[in-house]
Design an enzyme around this catalytic site. Structure first.
Site, PDB file in Angstrom:
ATOM      1  CG  HIS A  19      -2.336   0.287   0.977  1.00 40.75           C
ATOM      2  ND1 HIS A  19      -2.915   0.289  -0.274  1.00 40.75           N
ATOM      3  CD2 HIS A  19      -3.343   0.621   1.831  1.00 40.75           C
ATOM      4  CE1 HIS A  19      -4.196   0.588  -0.169  1.00 40.75           C
ATOM      5  NE2 HIS A  19      -4.482   0.803   1.090  1.00 40.75           N
ATOM      6  CG  ASN A  66      -9.271   4.116   4.372  1.00 42.70           C
ATOM      7  OD1 ASN A  66      -8.605   3.636   3.455  1.00 42.70           O
ATOM      8  ND2 ASN A  66      -9.859   3.382   5.271  1.00 42.70           N
TER       9      ASN A  66
END
Length: 189
Positions: A19, A66
């Site tokens: 990520h 996020n």
């Protein structure tokens, strides 16, 4: 002026995970152009410099993946850039083979929560992006566990090369050669 932002999660436990290839690519660019990315501003670590004759801000949002859009919105507003042509987002993509790059001018989030947040905060999908393939999650794996995991074996070598190619692609894009970058780097590895 351009803003080149790599997406990732802050904290040592997330360093060099799938990520965080966006963060890692920003580090490669920073090394290539001797830009220190060490100033905390706009919910990000940023560095100012010159790439291919253009002023740039390199950014690593520190909001967690996020909420990346919060930082990107602040950066776009503060530096008054055109997000459709002067913002480049670099991030991981599980739908691409490890090391494969895909440069796009616009598009949907494709299930990526960081991109979803950016689209929501910018109010549109038109911004430059460089996707770095990290490979599909194996059957039975939890997606979060997979993207927060580290590269192993051949994938590790592919990703090292991909970060270098993604950095070079970003530099070409800043230099006005977006189409050339797409032709050169959108090929399968």
């Amino acid at each position: 002026m351009f803003i080149i932002a790599g997406l990732g999660n802050p904290g040592r436990e997330y360093a060099h995970t799938r990520h965080n290839v966006g963060f890692d690519t920003i580090d490669v660019l920073a090394d290539m152009y001797r830009i220190d990315v060490d100033t905390k501003k706009h919910k990000a670590l940023i560095g100012k410099g010159i790439i291919e004759g253009q002023k740039v801000i390199l950014a690593k949002p520190q909001t967690y993946m996020n909420l990346s859009g919060e930082s990107i919105r602040e950066l776009v507003d503060f530096y008054k850039i055109d997000e459709t042509s002067e913002l480049i987002i670099i991030y991981d993509d599980i739908s691409l083979n490890p090391g494969q790059l895909r440069i796009r001018l616009k598009g949907s989030a494709g299930g990526h929560n960081g991109i979803k947040s950016i689209i929501q905060h910018l109010g549109g999908q038109e911004f430059l992006r460089i996707k770095v393939g990290v490979g599909e999650k194996p059957v039975g794996y939890d997606l979060a566990d997979y993207v927060l995991g580290h590269f192993t074996g051949d994938d590790k070598l592919e990703i090292e090369d991909a970060k270098d190619r993604a950095a070079k692609a970003a530099a070409m894009m800043v230099g006005g050669e977006i189409e050339k970058a797409m032709n050169e780097y959108n090929r399968k590895v």
